[in-house]
Design a protein around this motif. Structure first.
Motif, PDB file in Angstrom:
ATOM      1  N   VAL A  73       2.527   7.087 -10.252  1.00 28.08           N
ATOM      2  CA  VAL A  73       2.958   5.740  -9.865  1.00 28.08           C
ATOM      3  C   VAL A  73       2.395   5.334  -8.506  1.00 28.08           C
ATOM      4  CG1 VAL A  73       4.944   4.244  -9.414  1.00 28.08           C
ATOM      5  CG2 VAL A  73       5.061   5.968 -11.220  1.00 28.08           C
ATOM      6  N   PHE A  74       2.664   6.112  -7.473  1.00 26.99           N
ATOM      7  CA  PHE A  74       2.289   5.699  -6.129  1.00 26.99           C
ATOM      8  C   PHE A  74       0.788   5.449  -5.995  1.00 26.99           C
ATOM      9  CE2 PHE A  74       6.047   8.277  -4.193  1.00 26.99           C
ATOM     10  CZ  PHE A  74       6.924   7.447  -4.866  1.00 26.99           C
ATOM     11  N   SER A  75      -0.005   6.187  -6.718  1.00 26.27           N
ATOM     12  CA  SER A  75      -1.458   6.138  -6.553  1.00 26.27           C
ATOM     13  C   SER A  75      -2.053   4.773  -6.877  1.00 26.27           C
ATOM     14  CB  SER A  75      -2.120   7.211  -7.425  1.00 26.27           C
ATOM     15  OG  SER A  75      -1.810   6.995  -8.793  1.00 26.27           O
ATOM     16  N   TRP A  76      -1.410   3.995  -7.779  1.00 23.13           N
ATOM     17  CA  TRP A  76      -1.984   2.695  -8.142  1.00 23.13           C
ATOM     18  C   TRP A  76      -1.295   1.520  -7.450  1.00 23.13           C
ATOM     19  CZ3 TRP A  76       1.649  -0.451 -10.284  1.00 23.13           C
ATOM     20  CH2 TRP A  76       2.708   0.128 -10.988  1.00 23.13           C
ATOM     21  N   VAL A  77      -0.295   1.782  -6.621  1.00 22.96           N
ATOM     22  CA  VAL A  77       0.408   0.687  -5.934  1.00 22.96           C
ATOM     23  C   VAL A  77      -0.324   0.391  -4.625  1.00 22.96           C
ATOM     24  CG1 VAL A  77       2.602  -0.118  -5.005  1.00 22.96           C
ATOM     25  CG2 VAL A  77       2.565   1.430  -6.968  1.00 22.96           C
ATOM     26  N   VAL A  91      -8.917   0.499 -13.646  1.00 26.32           N
ATOM     27  CA  VAL A  91      -8.460   1.885 -13.677  1.00 26.32           C
ATOM     28  C   VAL A  91      -6.977   1.976 -13.311  1.00 26.32           C
ATOM     29  CG1 VAL A  91      -9.172   2.294 -11.265  1.00 26.32           C
ATOM     30  CG2 VAL A  91      -8.958   4.227 -12.855  1.00 26.32           C
ATOM     31  N   ASP A  92      -6.520   1.124 -12.406  1.00 31.12           N
ATOM     32  CA  ASP A  92      -5.109   1.124 -12.036  1.00 31.12           C
ATOM     33  C   ASP A  92      -4.251   0.520 -13.142  1.00 31.12           C
ATOM     34  OD1 ASP A  92      -5.601   2.296  -9.551  1.00 31.12           O
ATOM     35  OD2 ASP A  92      -5.982   0.359  -8.597  1.00 31.12           O
ATOM     36  N   HIS A 140       0.823  -1.215   0.000  1.00 29.40           N
ATOM     37  CA  HIS A 140       0.000   0.000   0.000  1.00 29.40           C
ATOM     38  C   HIS A 140       0.854   1.261   0.000  1.00 29.40           C
ATOM     39  CE1 HIS A 140      -2.738  -3.113   1.610  1.00 29.40           C
ATOM     40  NE2 HIS A 140      -3.680  -2.438   0.948  1.00 29.40           N
ATOM     41  N   LEU A 141       1.633   1.410  -1.042  1.00 34.18           N
ATOM     42  CA  LEU A 141       2.458   2.603  -1.172  1.00 34.18           C
ATOM     43  C   LEU A 141       1.595   3.856  -1.284  1.00 34.18           C
ATOM     44  CD1 LEU A 141       5.261   3.813  -1.448  1.00 34.18           C
ATOM     45  CD2 LEU A 141       5.172   3.330  -3.905  1.00 34.18           C
ATOM     46  N   ASP A 142       0.420   3.723  -1.859  1.00 35.62           N
ATOM     47  CA  ASP A 142      -0.481   4.874  -1.962  1.00 35.62           C
ATOM     48  C   ASP A 142      -0.847   5.401  -0.581  1.00 35.62           C
ATOM     49  OD1 ASP A 142      -1.866   2.495  -1.407  1.00 35.62           O
ATOM     50  OD2 ASP A 142      -3.738   3.264  -2.279  1.00 35.62           O
ATOM     51  N   ARG A 143      -1.158   4.499   0.327  1.00 34.40           N
ATOM     52  CA  ARG A 143      -1.529   4.899   1.691  1.00 34.40           C
ATOM     53  C   ARG A 143      -0.316   5.434   2.446  1.00 34.40           C
ATOM     54  NH1 ARG A 143      -3.550   0.032   5.061  1.00 34.40           N
ATOM     55  NH2 ARG A 143      -5.031  -0.033   3.309  1.00 34.40           N
ATOM     56  N   PRO A 153      23.091   7.076  -9.296  1.00 31.85           N
ATOM     57  CA  PRO A 153      22.727   5.678  -9.092  1.00 31.85           C
ATOM     58  C   PRO A 153      21.549   5.262  -9.948  1.00 31.85           C
ATOM     59  CG  PRO A 153      21.909   7.019  -7.298  1.00 31.85           C
ATOM     60  CD  PRO A 153      22.769   7.919  -8.144  1.00 31.85           C
ATOM     61  N   ASP A 154      21.446   3.967 -10.161  1.00 27.35           N
ATOM     62  CA  ASP A 154      20.286   3.406 -10.846  1.00 27.35           C
ATOM     63  C   ASP A 154      19.243   2.996  -9.813  1.00 27.35           C
ATOM     64  OD1 ASP A 154      20.797   3.550 -13.619  1.00 27.35           O
ATOM     65  OD2 ASP A 154      22.261   1.937 -13.469  1.00 27.35           O
ATOM     66  N   TRP A 155      17.991   2.923 -10.281  1.00 26.13           N
ATOM     67  CA  TRP A 155      16.880   2.560  -9.403  1.00 26.13           C
ATOM     68  C   TRP A 155      16.089   1.412 -10.022  1.00 26.13           C
ATOM     69  CZ3 TRP A 155      16.004   4.884  -4.653  1.00 26.13           C
ATOM     70  CH2 TRP A 155      16.740   6.043  -4.397  1.00 26.13           C
ATOM     71  N   ILE A 156      15.574   0.568  -9.156  1.00 24.98           N
ATOM     72  CA  ILE A 156      14.684  -0.528  -9.561  1.00 24.98           C
ATOM     73  C   ILE A 156      13.420  -0.425  -8.715  1.00 24.98           C
ATOM     74  CG2 ILE A 156      14.362  -3.026  -9.653  1.00 24.98           C
ATOM     75  CD1 ILE A 156      17.414  -3.286  -9.890  1.00 24.98           C
ATOM     76  N   PHE A 157      12.279  -0.535  -9.378  1.00 28.30           N
ATOM     77  CA  PHE A 157      11.001  -0.479  -8.682  1.00 28.30           C
ATOM     78  C   PHE A 157      10.154  -1.667  -9.120  1.00 28.30           C
ATOM     79  CE2 PHE A 157       6.543   1.155  -8.399  1.00 28.30           C
ATOM     80  CZ  PHE A 157       6.479   1.258  -7.021  1.00 28.30           C
ATOM     81  N   ALA A 158       9.719  -2.470  -8.160  1.00 29.29           N
ATOM     82  CA  ALA A 158       8.856  -3.616  -8.434  1.00 29.29           C
ATOM     83  C   ALA A 158       7.547  -3.422  -7.685  1.00 29.29           C
ATOM     84  CB  ALA A 158       9.536  -4.911  -7.996  1.00 29.29           C
ATOM     85  N   ALA A 159       6.430  -3.600  -8.383  1.00 29.43           N
ATOM     86  CA  ALA A 159       5.118  -3.412  -7.774  1.00 29.43           C
ATOM     87  C   ALA A 159       4.172  -4.521  -8.213  1.00 29.43           C
ATOM     88  CB  ALA A 159       4.537  -2.049  -8.150  1.00 29.43           C
ATOM     89  N   GLN A 160       3.376  -4.986  -7.280  1.00 30.93           N
ATOM     90  CA  GLN A 160       2.388  -6.007  -7.584  1.00 30.93           C
ATOM     91  C   GLN A 160       1.340  -5.434  -8.537  1.00 30.93           C
ATOM     92  OE1 GLN A 160       0.509  -7.538  -4.054  1.00 30.93           O
ATOM     93  NE2 GLN A 160       0.236  -9.569  -4.943  1.00 30.93           N
ATOM     94  N   ARG A 161       1.027  -6.206  -9.562  1.00 33.88           N
ATOM     95  CA  ARG A 161       0.097  -5.714 -10.578  1.00 33.88           C
ATOM     96  C   ARG A 161      -1.283  -5.520  -9.958  1.00 33.88           C
ATOM     97  NH1 ARG A 161       0.657  -9.459 -13.915  1.00 33.88           N
ATOM     98  NH2 ARG A 161       2.477  -8.541 -14.918  1.00 33.88           N
ATOM     99  N   PRO A 162      -1.889  -4.339 -10.116  1.00 31.53           N
ATOM    100  CA  PRO A 162      -3.209  -4.079  -9.520  1.00 31.53           C
ATOM    101  C   PRO A 162      -4.305  -4.853 -10.229  1.00 31.53           C
ATOM    102  CG  PRO A 162      -2.543  -2.232 -10.901  1.00 31.53           C
ATOM    103  CD  PRO A 162      -1.372  -3.163 -10.851  1.00 31.53           C
TER     104      PRO A 162
END
Length: 611
Positions: A410-414, A449-450, A369-372, A436-445
């Motif tokens: 991004v954050f709103s749909w995670v 709408v997400d 719940h990155l959005d929260r 630096p490089d960044w990696i972001f992994a998020a569970q598919r909603p």
């Protein structure tokens, strides 16, 4: 001896020795049938009786430093013990520079089981017009009152021989000794503060009231009963400490907030920190007026924060225990009136998204719940400008690189699992800046709408002039956002140069994003050597309580160059605590949830040389 030296030394004793000794504690207790520490260690600093209830900060070590030093030397490999012992001896001797005193001879014999440091007030005379001069208090427990009093006599004798002007005062049965600064210093301060004559050029200007001169910096001490000797930066601090003993309702020990904070800690501890968050913020930001805490600009409202929001009244308390992997902290953040929204942490084990973070990750954040979470952070930290900048600065750097509004795009749909990692760059830029490089992994909603919000990222890239197209990486096809530029060298045909701005891939139940092809390649190949398998990360996940809300993990050596580049002030902090930062291995934070106005969390500080 300068006042700065005294309080710097005591701070190091309380913090550095405590941190450096963590591994040795486990070694001794686990192998010795006679417990080195009491089975019921002290839970509340006795010196809290001297500290006023309005104090911004109090830090206490609830053990004798000699015990911690012993623990650390046992945990240190034999080849390094001599160096560690020399470092510790140098720290202790810093207190006595130019005094002719010896730590082992004059201090160690009487030093007791507690050292407490406190900032007693933001301003000694409570007059903002002449600047802030905080009050500082050090309370040192004594096991031998006679020897500790002899130490004070010897200490002041040597100050008098060195030319200090001593002042003696009897206050409510307690003898206070203070050393005023040399006359030359007092004259220079007075000259600097002398008001300028009013201007009479065209017409008389109304005279403003002159600000009273700030209290002169000095050094004062007192022996109170048979338990403590006190040091302060002004006799007024000592007089207030004595008043607090005779009228306990004035002390922090009797403060309802303090006692409630102590009750929220469940683990045994050898150290304690108490912080009034808004007052500490004012202390760190000297330019902010003392009377305007309710009218500060915030991230949510750039004009006025509102009337005495409960967010401006929070109290943080942290208890420290020695763990076989390092120093384990249990923390509680209290809001007045139970203002914190209750929530139960959802995670009983590390999340699946961590499998895409490589073992080389120097900094990572994971949870659900990155959005929260972002909504809570943006509101909760809005009134604390200094802390907000620590979060905003790296976020802005990542937004500039991806050209996205991360909270909205991004954050709103995670709403499920997420994991974010900073990985070392392949190279340094032409101007020497680390990027630096960044990696972001998020569970598919699951909501359509997400899912459309994810697809909309490609549209945003195109709007910025980026080319969105497939890219083959091994047996997998990913989507790359590239910027094409034409380049013609002398006597050479026109050629196109592609600069990758971002890479996107759908893998299993997760969406992966990376700032470079190399970073995406490391994410796709991380399954066999992911962050979850790293020793320090595993130690953190087994030491911190469960359930929790995820982990913020920092590999110090790997992230240090980049953090120093982003936050130049960090180098000053490192210099002050060099022995600690040289041994720091990693830092892991976690949240344990909130209920009845209390947010609980924990931290594990791992040090080199521990198990």
């Amino acid at each position: 001896m300068k006042l700065r030296s005294l309080f710097s030394f005591l701070s190091i004793v309380v913090l550095v020795l405590l941190l450096l000794s963590a591994g040795g504690f486990y070694w001794l207790v686990a192998r010795n049938p006679v417990r080195v520490l009491s089975s019921e260690p002290r839970t509340t600093p006795g010196a809290a009786l001297f500290v006023p209830r309005q104090a911004p900060v109090m830090v206490s070590l609830l053990l004798n430093p000699a015990q911690l030093e012993t623990f650390q030397l046992v945990a240190t490999p034999p080849a390094e013990r001599r160096r560690v012992r020399e470092e510790l001896d140098q720290l202790k001797q810093n207190l006595l520079t130019n005094t002719g005193l010896d730590y082992k001879r004059d201090i160690q014999p009487w030093l007791g089981q507690e050292i407490t440091l406190a900032v007693t007030s933001l301003d000694l005379d409570h007059d903002a017009a002449n600047g802030q001069q905080p009050g500082y208090l050090a309370a040192i427990a004594t096991e031998d009152p006679q020897q500790s009093r002899e130490f004070l006599e010897l200490f002041w004798q040597k100050r008098a021989i060195a030319g200090s002007d001593l002042v003696f005062e009897q206050y409510k049965g307690v003898k206070i000794i203070a050393a005023n600064p040399p006359a030359g210093d007092r004259d220079s301060v007075a000259t600097a503060r002398k008001p300028k004559p009013p201007s009479y050029r065209l017409q008389l200007q109304p005279l403003k009231p002159l600000a009273a001169p700030a209290p002169t910096r000095t050094l004062a001490s007192a022996a109170v009963g048979d338990r403590f000797i006190l040091f302060a930066n002004h006799p007024k601090v000592l007089r207030e400490a004595i008043n607090n003993v005779q009228a306990p309702d004035l002390s922090l020990e009797q403060s309802k907030v303090f006692t409630q904070a102590i009750d929220t800690l469940t683990q045994q501890r050898v150290g304690l920190t108490y912080i009034d968050v808004p007052k500490l913020t004012q202390l760190l930001d000297r330019e902010r007026p003392l009377t305007t805490s309710a009218q500060r600009p915030t991230m949510a409202n750039p004009t006025i924060a509102g009337d005495e929001s409960s967010l401006l009244k929070q109290t943080l308390v942290a208890g420290f225990a020695l763990n076989q992997h390092g120093l384990l902290a249990e923390m509680a953040l209290l809001s007045p009136g139970g203002a914190t929204t209750a929530f139960a942490p959802p995670l009983s084990q590390p999340i699946g998204a961590l499998q895409y973070l490589p073992s080389t990750s120097s900094l990572s954040a994971s949870g659900t719940h990155l959005d929260r979470l972002w909504s809570q952070l943006s509101k909760g930290l809005a009134s604390y400008e200094t802390v907000s900048q620590l979060i905003d600065q790296p976020l802005r750097a990542l937004q500039d690189r991806w050209q996205l509004d991360l909270p909205n795009d991004v954050f709103s749909w995670v709403k499920g699992e997420y994991a974010l990692a900073m990985v070392p760059p392949d190279s340094v830029s032409a101007n020497g800046t680390l990027r630096p490089d960044w990696i972001f992994a998020a569970q598919r909603p699951s909501l359509e709408v997400d899912q459309q919000a994810i697809a909309h990222l490609d549209d945003l890239a195109k709007q910025q002039g980026l080319n969105v197209g497939p890219l083959t990486m091994g047996d997998r096809t990913v989507s790359a956002w590239t910027r094409l530029t034409a380049d013609r060298a002398a006597s050479q045909p026109l050629s196109l140069q592609a600069s990758v701005q971002g890479v996107h891939a759908s893998v299993g139940n997760y969406e992966l994003f990376a700032t470079s092809v190399a970073a995406m390649d490391s994410a796709l190949k991380a399954a066999d050597r992911s962050l979850v398998a790293v020793e320090t990360f595993k130690h953190a996940t087994t030491s911190l309580l469960k359930p929790n809300s995820g982990y913020l993990y920092v590999d110090w050596d790997a992230s240090r160059p980049i953090l120093e580049q982003q936050f130049p002030a960090l180098k000053v902090l490192e210099l002050a605590g060099k022995p600690f930062f040289n041994r720091l291995r990693s830092l892991t934070l976690s949240s344990y949830g909130a209920q009845s106005g209390v947010q609980r969390g924990g931290a594990l500080i791992q040090l080199k040389g521990t198990a």
